[in-house]
Design a protein around this motif. Structure first.
Motif: not given
Length: 223
Positions: A203-211, A213
């Motif tokens: 997982g990586v964080r993007q705009r406050g969410k974990v998506i 990678d």
């Protein structure tokens, strides 16, 4: 489970991760230990029976190893082969739980490890090394790997790499070339069946969410 290992403090470790062995000989598991007189290695089981104990090693010149099985001295292992020779020594034992201790009496020896096994059944070796990248197997010498795989021929090779590589600055062409080389190293000049398992999700964080990678998806595609 149920396997107990112990080693004295003076062993010098070499491993395929950083390629710190000039001869590229890291053994079947990618990690080896070199010891001088007085160093000892213990392997045993309190639960799992075995009828065959195999020691894997590489000659560093003339040397002697003492062996103790369940507290009883065994015939010493005299190593007289030329330096750089990969070899095994097998002890056939009663089918029950055992513990064995090896100690360097003279000379210097490189140990690749030992195996407690039975004559019947399936042999499954798990050789995971924390922090490993599949491409690091290119640090291993191909001739050495051929000798190791001849000692321990396998029917199925399963590779699970990619999680650590996902952050590397590397092109697809370079990665594929290196992984093909690593696969050839591990096959050891043979053609066992091969399964490549892609890296698990990260997982990586993007705009406050974990998506997921995106690099994991990229690595799966390359593999």
């Amino acid at each position: 489970k149920g396997i107990a290992r112990a080693a004295s403090d003076g062993w010098k470790l070499v491993n395929f991760l950083n390629g710190n062995s000039k001869d590229g000989a890291y053994g079947y598991g990618g990690v080896a230990a070199e010891g001088d007189p007085g160093e000892s290695y213990t392997l045993g089981s309190s639960k799992q029976p075995s009828s065959r104990i195999t020691l894997f090693y590489r000659s560093q010149g003339k040397a002697k190893l003492s062996a103790t099985l369940d507290g009883k001295p065994q015939a010493a292992l005299d190593i007289a082969s030329k330096p750089g020779t990969d070899a095994v020594q097998v002890w056939t034992v009663a089918d029950r739980v055992h513990s064995m201790v090896w100690r360097v009496v003279s000379g210097r020896v490189r140990l690749f490890g030992a195996a407690l096994e039975r004559e019947r059944g399936l042999i499954y070796d798990s050789l995971g090394e924390v922090g490993a990248r599949g491409t690091r197997w290119t640090n291993a010498n191909q001739e050495h790997m051929n000798a190791i795989m001849a000692q321990r021929p396998i029917d199925l090779l399963v590779l699970n790499y990619g999680g650590n590589e996902r952050g590397d600055a590397i092109s697809e062409a370079t990665y594929v070339e290196r992984m093909n080389t690593a696969l050839a190293r591990l096959r050891g000049g043979r053609k066992p069946a091969c399964v490549i398992i892609g890296p698990s999700d990260h997982g990586v964080r993007q705009r406050g969410k974990v998506i997921s990678d995106p690099n994991v998806v990229k690595m799966v595609g390359w593999q």
